[in-house]
Enzyme design. Sequence first.
Site, PDB file in Angstrom:
ATOM      1  N   TYR A 180      70.225  47.576  33.101  1.00  0.00           N
ATOM      2  CA  TYR A 180      69.398  46.508  32.673  1.00  0.00           C
ATOM      3  C   TYR A 180      69.844  44.923  33.139  1.00  0.00           C
ATOM      4  O   TYR A 180      69.184  44.212  33.857  1.00  0.00           O
ATOM      5  CB  TYR A 180      69.517  46.379  31.102  1.00  0.00           C
ATOM      6  CG  TYR A 180      69.270  45.227  30.313  1.00  0.00           C
ATOM      7  CD1 TYR A 180      67.806  44.542  30.387  1.00  0.00           C
ATOM      8  CD2 TYR A 180      70.264  44.238  29.913  1.00  0.00           C
ATOM      9  CE1 TYR A 180      67.516  43.433  30.007  1.00  0.00           C
ATOM     10  CE2 TYR A 180      69.708  43.037  29.252  1.00  0.00           C
ATOM     11  CZ  TYR A 180      68.369  42.744  29.544  1.00  0.00           C
ATOM     12  OH  TYR A 180      67.993  41.507  28.870  1.00  0.00           O
ATOM     13  N   LYS A 214      67.959  42.434  35.553  1.00  0.00           N
ATOM     14  CA  LYS A 214      67.438  40.951  35.192  1.00  0.00           C
ATOM     15  C   LYS A 214      68.108  40.151  36.166  1.00  0.00           C
ATOM     16  O   LYS A 214      67.594  39.057  36.892  1.00  0.00           O
ATOM     17  CB  LYS A 214      68.112  40.692  33.971  1.00  0.00           C
ATOM     18  CG  LYS A 214      67.413  41.238  32.865  1.00  0.00           C
ATOM     19  CD  LYS A 214      65.740  40.898  32.410  1.00  0.00           C
ATOM     20  CE  LYS A 214      65.667  39.470  32.144  1.00  0.00           C
ATOM     21  NZ  LYS A 214      64.214  39.167  31.945  1.00  0.00           N
ATOM     22  N   ASP A 260      72.270  36.442  29.470  1.00  0.00           N
ATOM     23  CA  ASP A 260      73.756  35.920  29.956  1.00  0.00           C
ATOM     24  C   ASP A 260      74.335  37.301  30.252  1.00  0.00           C
ATOM     25  O   ASP A 260      75.273  37.240  31.047  1.00  0.00           O
ATOM     26  CB  ASP A 260      74.499  35.388  28.885  1.00  0.00           C
ATOM     27  CG  ASP A 260      74.634  36.309  27.548  1.00  0.00           C
ATOM     28  OD1 ASP A 260      74.099  37.166  27.371  1.00  0.00           O
ATOM     29  OD2 ASP A 260      75.341  35.841  26.752  1.00  0.00           O
TER      30      ASP A 260
HETATM   31  O1  TDX Z   1      74.504  50.860  17.489  1.00  0.00           O
HETATM   32  C1  TDX Z   1      75.043  50.196  18.065  1.00  0.00           C
HETATM   33  N1  TDX Z   1      76.385  50.040  17.894  1.00  0.00           N
HETATM   34  C2  TDX Z   1      77.152  48.962  18.377  1.00  0.00           C
HETATM   35  O2  TDX Z   1      78.349  48.956  18.319  1.00  0.00           O
HETATM   36  C3  TDX Z   1      74.430  49.264  18.863  1.00  0.00           C
HETATM   37  C4  TDX Z   1      72.829  49.661  19.290  1.00  0.00           C
HETATM   38  C5  TDX Z   1      75.061  48.307  19.558  1.00  0.00           C
HETATM   39  N2  TDX Z   1      76.520  48.284  19.541  1.00  0.00           N
HETATM   40  C6  TDX Z   1      77.172  47.251  20.329  1.00  0.00           C
HETATM   41  C7  TDX Z   1      76.940  47.123  21.680  1.00  0.00           C
HETATM   42  C8  TDX Z   1      77.120  45.633  21.985  1.00  0.00           C
HETATM   43  O3  TDX Z   1      78.422  45.400  22.160  1.00  0.00           O
HETATM   44  O4  TDX Z   1      76.709  45.796  19.599  1.00  0.00           O
HETATM   45  C9  TDX Z   1      76.660  44.971  20.686  1.00  0.00           C
HETATM   46  C10 TDX Z   1      75.093  44.523  20.689  1.00  0.00           C
HETATM   47  O5  TDX Z   1      74.509  45.617  21.217  1.00  0.00           O
HETATM   48  P1  TDX Z   1      72.977  45.564  21.409  1.00  0.00           P
HETATM   49  O6  TDX Z   1      71.985  45.009  20.360  1.00  0.00           O
HETATM   50  O7  TDX Z   1      72.521  46.809  22.059  1.00  0.00           O
HETATM   51  O8  TDX Z   1      72.701  44.333  22.541  1.00  0.00           O
HETATM   52  P2  TDX Z   1      73.536  44.161  24.149  1.00  0.00           P
HETATM   53  O9  TDX Z   1      73.970  45.213  24.801  1.00  0.00           O
HETATM   54  O10 TDX Z   1      74.522  42.969  23.906  1.00  0.00           O
HETATM   55  O11 TDX Z   1      72.243  43.285  24.961  1.00  0.00           O
HETATM   56  C11 TDX Z   1      71.442  42.420  24.137  1.00  0.00           C
HETATM   57  O12 TDX Z   1      71.686  41.005  24.425  1.00  0.00           O
HETATM   58  C12 TDX Z   1      71.356  40.625  25.480  1.00  0.00           C
HETATM   59  C13 TDX Z   1      69.961  42.592  24.232  1.00  0.00           C
HETATM   60  O13 TDX Z   1      69.656  43.977  24.083  1.00  0.00           O
HETATM   61  C14 TDX Z   1      69.612  42.288  25.684  1.00  0.00           C
HETATM   62  O14 TDX Z   1      68.197  42.443  26.036  1.00  0.00           O
HETATM   63  C15 TDX Z   1      70.046  40.796  25.925  1.00  0.00           C
HETATM   64  O15 TDX Z   1      69.930  40.348  27.197  1.00  0.00           O
END
Ligand code: TDX
Length: 351
Positions: free
Chosen positions: A158, A162, A134
């Site tokens: 990223y 995609k 998404d």
């Molecule tokens: O340490 C962290 N602290 C934090 O606050 C990390 C790793 C992330 N975050 C926040 C960033 C995002 O708002 O949390 C949320 C989720 O982060 P991620 O787990 O990195 O995911 P996101 O960036 O939302 O992307 C994920 O969902 C969509 C996947 O990594 C993608 O591959 C997918 O397409």
Amino acid sequence: MKILVTGGAGFIGSAVIRHLISETQHSVVNVDCLTYAGNLSTLDQVSSNPRYVFEKVNICDSVAVQNVFEQHRPDAVMHLAAESHVDRSIDGPSAFIQTNVVGTYIMLEASRRHWQSLPFQQQGAFRFHHISTDEVYGSLGDEGLFTEQTPYDPSSPYSASKAASDHLVRAWNRTYGLPTVLTNCSNNYGPFQYPEKLIPLTITSALAGKPLPVYGKGENIRDWLYVDDHARALVVVLERGRIGETYNIGGNSERKNIDVVRTICALMDEANQDSNHRPHEKLITFVKDRPGHDHRYAIDASKIRQDLGWSPAETFESGLKKTVHWYLANKEWCDQAVAGRYSGERLGLKG
Ligand code: TDX
């Protein structure tokens, strides 16, 4: 049906293969090059099944990909192989362009050649299913949901890669008639996710008593989907989705990041009564925000529900509890997955 699954040693791909082998009669050719995030131990419960084969191949290697098609002659492709971590794409976009854009192009061309070589009746049954995110839709404000009509507006290297791959898939359908289906999902979570993403990183760091980094104020919102619900949705779309169509897949579970982290802390307090790190909430640390951080994602999954009868089985509460317990019971798997590769350091600030 014989299904060629790319990225089958990854988090979502392995859930798809476990589902295909355990719950259906389909056979699987798993094409994976085993990057840092690929791990064959995710497939231990199905890898001795005669309906499962593994091919260690990089989707960017067109000759090797061609050989896989000639040798296995699949009836369908489920294309999940991708670099997926937004923060890594900020530090180093190159691998994302290679795997997600060039790799998808190579898979499309190999699929097209293979599909054209099939007898007429089999051509109609062939499918190329592209699994996407998404994040291609960009960021929502406080209101509204992503539908299949939402214009593309990706923010990170990223999500831009995609988005490019989604455009290629639609072009191969419209220009060459390749029978494609496309899905865009919300944030997945569950067992076997590489501990760099928010949920598994929070659980494994909390277990070790390390700081729990929350980007910005933790007000960003993600819409969480349990990985096994996603795997089931993908197989439904492959079997019954309409050619040329896109289906959004989401778990109806919007949560602020800070609430996700606090809920994990509470679950850890409950599960680990003897831990010195209780209350785990004291480990929460607010850190510098992610560059280009999308504010909110939320999926309208009414099309897949109405047209194909899929809906998620897990609530966020039930799925998160299962996930926390899985990580607590599989600490060794996590330690091995990250050993020598990743020690939980902050990624995504090199931009
Ligand atoms: O340490 C962290 N602290 C934090 O606050 C990390 C790793 C992330 N975050 C926040 C960033 C995002 O708002 O949390 C949320 C989720 O982060 P991620 O787990 O990195 O995911 P996101 O960036 O939302 O992307 C994920 O969902 C969509 C996947 O990594 C993608 O591959 C997918 O397409």
